[in-house]
Write an enzyme that holds these catalytic residues in place. Sequence first.
Site, mmCIF file in Angstrom:
data_model
loop_
_atom_site.group_PDB
_atom_site.id
_atom_site.type_symbol
_atom_site.label_atom_id
_atom_site.label_comp_id
_atom_site.label_asym_id
_atom_site.label_seq_id
_atom_site.Cartn_x
_atom_site.Cartn_y
_atom_site.Cartn_z
ATOM 1 N N HIS A 1 -22.908 -38.326 3.118
ATOM 2 C CA HIS A 1 -23.937 -37.294 3.293
ATOM 3 C C HIS A 1 -23.584 -36.149 2.335
ATOM 4 O O HIS A 1 -22.402 -35.923 2.062
ATOM 5 C CB HIS A 1 -23.916 -36.660 4.679
ATOM 6 N N ASP B 1 -20.689 -34.028 3.495
ATOM 7 C CA ASP B 1 -19.368 -34.672 3.581
ATOM 8 C C ASP B 1 -18.594 -34.416 2.298
ATOM 9 O O ASP B 1 -17.377 -34.258 2.311
ATOM 10 C CB ASP B 1 -19.475 -36.204 3.693
HETATM 11 C C1 XLS Z 1 -25.403 -41.830 13.695
HETATM 12 C C2 XLS Z 1 -25.708 -42.552 12.465
HETATM 13 C C3 XLS Z 1 -25.289 -41.854 11.177
HETATM 14 C C4 XLS Z 1 -26.022 -42.427 10.009
HETATM 15 C C5 XLS Z 1 -25.981 -41.606 8.762
HETATM 16 O O1 XLS Z 1 -25.439 -42.363 14.784
HETATM 17 O O2 XLS Z 1 -25.145 -43.820 12.557
HETATM 18 O O3 XLS Z 1 -23.910 -41.917 11.018
HETATM 19 O O4 XLS Z 1 -25.555 -43.705 9.693
HETATM 20 O O5 XLS Z 1 -26.558 -40.377 8.913
#
Ligand code: XLS
Length: 443
Positions: free
Chosen positions: A103, A106
Amino acid sequence: MTFFTDVADPIPFAGAGAPEGGLAYQVYDPNRLVLGKRMEEHLRIGVCYWHSFNWPGSDIFGIGTFDRPWLEAGVDPMAAARAKQDAAFEFFAKLGTPYFSFHDVDMSPEGETLKQSRANLDAMVERAAEKMAETGVELLWGTANLFSHPRYAAGAATNPDPEVFAHAAAQVRNMVDATHRLGGHNYVLWGGREGYETLLNTRMAQEADQLARFLTMVAEYKHEIGFTGTLLIEPKPQEPTKHQYDYDCSSVHGFLDRYDLLGEYKVNIEVNHATLGGHSFHHEVAYAMANNIFGSIDANRGDPQNGWDTDQFPNSVDEMSLALYEIVLGGGFDTGGFLFDTKLRRQSMDRTDLFHGHVGGIDTLARSLLVAESMINEGGIEAARDARYAGWGRDLGRDILEGSLDLATLADRAAKNNIDPAPRSGRQEHLENVVNRHVWSVS
Ligand code: XLS
Ligand code: NI
Ligand code: NI
């Protein structure tokens, strides 16, 4: 500076001779040919930046337990981002898997303004590009975090305030640009808070229109800049919201159809999101395959006793084999892959724990792939499916499906021929035994 000093580079494949408790792959042999394709190309494994490097091991009752020096208070945010990136790429290279995902927040700290955030992101993305060139690791997908900051408490695209929608648009535009710059294979939208806490304050139809508008803008932008990766929606039924609009593959499919977005988006299916939605993972994969929206997988599983997203490493060959059977049978991944959106347990605070989690999960997928290969080569499951539907390939079935019969004509034909169809066994137990025979015998 190396962070994971105790770990070999890269982790070797040792097969059945892997030392007990040591860090070596027992099954994952990237070059092994499976149905004519290398194991690595079938599985397309990726590591997530967030849970592995940007999460300190905190939970709602306690602070972080992990050894992640770049997350400590008082470190300059950009210096911390660089240290985190160094450790992340060291990890990806040592694990020896081809992809990662992140993201925006991150990888680079949010600035005081949108402009500053963009500058931070651009700087870290250029640095990531160098690391990717050095290590050969590629970007499976990029995504924007539209759920952590308080401004998104009531959603991003579905927020009652259009200024929040605009802020989310700016973040997504920056991240689509970053993903494009890094040659990302996909772009993911997980609707973390695109749902509601209570219907008392919610206009569902209004929010659906907003979400569709957002998704349309993203698809248009993708084409405008020539990004050729796949756009993916990641369904989840709830958490953090009480109800999320992208509940499961079927609701996403219906939504895309309703707003004329089929063809622009596919789905990123997470194992535990499937089970939280009351489905099996197998179901979600099969649904997406059957409806041509299959895109990618988040391989993390849940805990059968807990009703939340525990994001554990995959360790069930039984569960994964069924999904891999459908995936490989359906032609495999195109731009997608198996992303480890996985979290260590909070007590797993040794640096090597992160490797043990991934190595075990990857071996689980590799073994499941071999089971799928064995099932496909033997052909028993498909033969049983073919036999079960064989009538639809004969005159009566074809006439019905081709639309040449109306209800009355069909009824008359049934009466005239005095049809009296006999019930037939679905052979479920037999088929379950067939699967187990493969699970128990492959090597
Ligand atoms: C949350 C999601 C998240 C997505 C990415 O439950 O799995 O981690 O994969 O935003
Ligand atoms: Ni996920
Ligand atoms: Ni999740």
